[in-house]
Design an enzyme around this catalytic site. Structure first.
Site, PDB file in Angstrom:
ATOM      1  N   ASN A   9      61.436 -35.371 -35.772  1.00 41.60           N
ATOM      2  CA  ASN A   9      62.092 -34.170 -36.671  1.00 41.60           C
ATOM      3  C   ASN A   9      63.073 -33.974 -36.517  1.00 41.60           C
ATOM      4  OD1 ASN A   9      62.062 -32.064 -38.037  1.00 41.60           O
ATOM      5  ND2 ASN A   9      61.003 -30.798 -37.206  1.00 41.60           N
ATOM      6  N   TRP A  10      63.756 -34.277 -37.779  1.00 41.29           N
ATOM      7  CA  TRP A  10      65.004 -34.456 -37.497  1.00 41.29           C
ATOM      8  C   TRP A  10      65.827 -33.154 -38.020  1.00 41.29           C
ATOM      9  CZ3 TRP A  10      66.933 -39.932 -39.385  1.00 41.29           C
ATOM     10  CH2 TRP A  10      66.866 -41.199 -38.829  1.00 41.29           C
ATOM     11  N   LYS A  11      65.338 -31.973 -38.696  1.00 40.82           N
ATOM     12  CA  LYS A  11      65.468 -31.014 -38.911  1.00 40.82           C
ATOM     13  C   LYS A  11      66.609 -30.931 -39.935  1.00 40.82           C
ATOM     14  CE  LYS A  11      63.430 -29.173 -34.626  1.00 40.82           C
ATOM     15  NZ  LYS A  11      63.175 -28.161 -33.934  1.00 40.82           N
ATOM     16  N   HIS A  95      56.377 -25.453 -40.139  1.00 45.03           N
ATOM     17  CA  HIS A  95      57.253 -25.375 -38.893  1.00 45.03           C
ATOM     18  C   HIS A  95      57.788 -24.022 -38.661  1.00 45.03           C
ATOM     19  CE1 HIS A  95      60.101 -25.747 -35.767  1.00 45.03           C
ATOM     20  NE2 HIS A  95      59.887 -26.911 -35.714  1.00 45.03           N
ATOM     21  N   GLU A  97      60.412 -22.774 -37.792  1.00 47.54           N
ATOM     22  CA  GLU A  97      62.153 -22.480 -37.949  1.00 47.54           C
ATOM     23  C   GLU A  97      61.485 -22.234 -39.820  1.00 47.54           C
ATOM     24  OE1 GLU A  97      63.844 -25.826 -37.523  1.00 47.54           O
ATOM     25  OE2 GLU A  97      63.474 -25.280 -35.072  1.00 47.54           O
ATOM     26  N   GLU A 167      53.263 -25.974 -31.229  1.00 44.14           N
ATOM     27  CA  GLU A 167      54.703 -26.044 -30.700  1.00 44.14           C
ATOM     28  C   GLU A 167      55.093 -24.315 -30.029  1.00 44.14           C
ATOM     29  OE1 GLU A 167      57.018 -29.345 -32.798  1.00 44.14           O
ATOM     30  OE2 GLU A 167      57.565 -27.405 -33.686  1.00 44.14           O
ATOM     31  N   GLY A 173      63.784 -26.424 -28.763  1.00 47.32           N
ATOM     32  CA  GLY A 173      65.325 -26.673 -28.866  1.00 47.32           C
ATOM     33  C   GLY A 173      66.321 -25.331 -27.712  1.00 47.32           C
ATOM     34  N   SER A 213      61.129 -28.827 -26.977  1.00 49.47           N
ATOM     35  CA  SER A 213      61.606 -29.959 -25.764  1.00 49.47           C
ATOM     36  C   SER A 213      60.808 -31.323 -25.499  1.00 49.47           C
ATOM     37  CB  SER A 213      62.309 -28.932 -24.965  1.00 49.47           C
ATOM     38  OG  SER A 213      63.203 -28.341 -25.310  1.00 49.47           O
ATOM     39  N   GLY A 234      61.792 -33.036 -32.025  1.00 49.04           N
ATOM     40  CA  GLY A 234      63.673 -33.056 -32.372  1.00 49.04           C
ATOM     41  C   GLY A 234      64.442 -33.331 -32.014  1.00 49.04           C
ATOM     42  N   GLY A 235      65.217 -32.037 -30.951  1.00 45.93           N
ATOM     43  CA  GLY A 235      66.252 -32.801 -30.980  1.00 45.93           C
ATOM     44  C   GLY A 235      66.772 -34.128 -29.676  1.00 45.93           C
TER      45      GLY A 235
HETATM   46  P1  13P Z   1      63.204 -29.634 -29.923  1.00 45.48           P
HETATM   47  O1  13P Z   1      62.400 -31.201 -29.277  1.00 45.48           O
HETATM   48  O2  13P Z   1      64.035 -29.670 -30.312  1.00 45.48           O
HETATM   49  O3  13P Z   1      62.958 -28.778 -28.784  1.00 45.48           O
HETATM   50  O4  13P Z   1      62.164 -29.431 -31.249  1.00 45.48           O
HETATM   51  C1  13P Z   1      60.986 -29.673 -31.304  1.00 45.48           C
HETATM   52  C2  13P Z   1      60.195 -29.065 -33.045  1.00 45.48           C
HETATM   53  O5  13P Z   1      60.405 -27.888 -33.347  1.00 45.48           O
HETATM   54  C3  13P Z   1      59.851 -30.147 -33.252  1.00 45.48           C
HETATM   55  O6  13P Z   1      59.161 -30.033 -34.608  1.00 45.48           O
END
Ligand code: 13P
Length: 260
Positions: A9-11, A95, A97, A167, A173, A213, A234-235
């Protein structure tokens, strides 16, 4: 049988040029990988580049959101019908967010999941508790409410096409990962909700991904848990060499889980 599934997930990161550079580096690394599914979910503006770059590879492309409905006067929105038309296979829904910053709730998650399925996309539906909810001992109640409101009302046969992502919001993050045991407990609770709702045979087929994470150095221990069927990353998915290590960690797992 549940095939491990690793989705990035590149956000709100990467331009089309960055996206091309990622795939130029990532596709040769992932070419020999078998026994797992991989996907990247970039921002809308990068989808065309990602889909063209990944064509002919086994990497699926997904969006990070969609609007319910097919088309209409909905300024700024993109529908599942449109995403399917350009070649998306997946879409992330609910998600944390989006729940936190855009007011998404269970009713919205449900209507988006229905819209995704109607247009032939596989929804990756996110659930997870806040830190305060974990600390007050209500994690399982929160997961049950999110399941009941956003997922359970789908038609029984639609469960074969969905993916659930657990999640924990406090782990996203932050560098704080749930321990494999904590994550397994939550995944086990979700599996029980599934089994109770659609029966154990169908429940055993639904993939539940862990997100929060996940990195190359913790992926293997998380993925070794019996109900952790992959990751929503994510990251660590932004960098080809980091993400391939997570994909490779999944490949070491026996893909035999979920047989009943
Ligand atoms: P991180 O891996 O950056 O913690 O993000 C997880 C996430 O929200 C994937 O959707």
């Amino acid at each position: 049988m549940r095939t491990p599934f690793l989705a990035g997930n590149w956000k709100m990161y990467k331009t089309p040029k960055d996206t091309q550079a990622f795939f130029d580096a990532f596709l040769p690394l992932v070419a020999g990988a078998t026994g797992r599914d991989a996907a990247i979910c970039p921002p809308y503006i990068d989808l065309h580049v990602a889909i063209a770059a990944a064509a002919g590879s086994k990497v699926g492309i997904g969006a990070q959101n969609l609007a319910a409905g097919k088309e209409g006067a909905m300024t700024g929105e993109i529908s599942g019908y449109m995403l399917k038309a350009i070649g998306c296979r997946y879409v992330i829904i609910g998600h944390s967010e989006r729940r936190q910053y855009f007011g998404e709730n269970e009713a919205g998650v449900l209507s988006k999941a229905r819209a995704a399925l109607e247009y032939g996309l596989a929804p990756i539906v996110c659930v997870g508790e806040l830190l305060a909810e974990r600390e007050s001992g209500s994690t399982e109640a929160v997961l049950a409410a999110q399941f009941d409101g956003g997922i359970a009302p789908l038609a029984p046969e639609q469960f074969a096409k969905i993916v659930i992502a657990y999640e924990p919001v406090w782990a996203i993050g932050t560098g704080k990962t749930a321990t494999p045991q904590m994550a397994q407990e939550a995944h086990g609770a979700i599996r029980l909700l599934l089994n109770g709702h659609i029966g154990a045979a169908a429940g055993a087929k639904v993939r539940i991904l862990y997100g929060g994470s996940m990195k190359a150095d913790n992926a293997e221990a998380l993925l070794a848990q019996p109900d952790i069927d992959g990751g929503l990353v994510g990251g660590a998915s932004l960098e080809p060499r980091g993400f391939i290590k997570i994909v490779q960690a999944a490949q070491k797992l026996a893909p035999q889980r979920g047989q009943s």
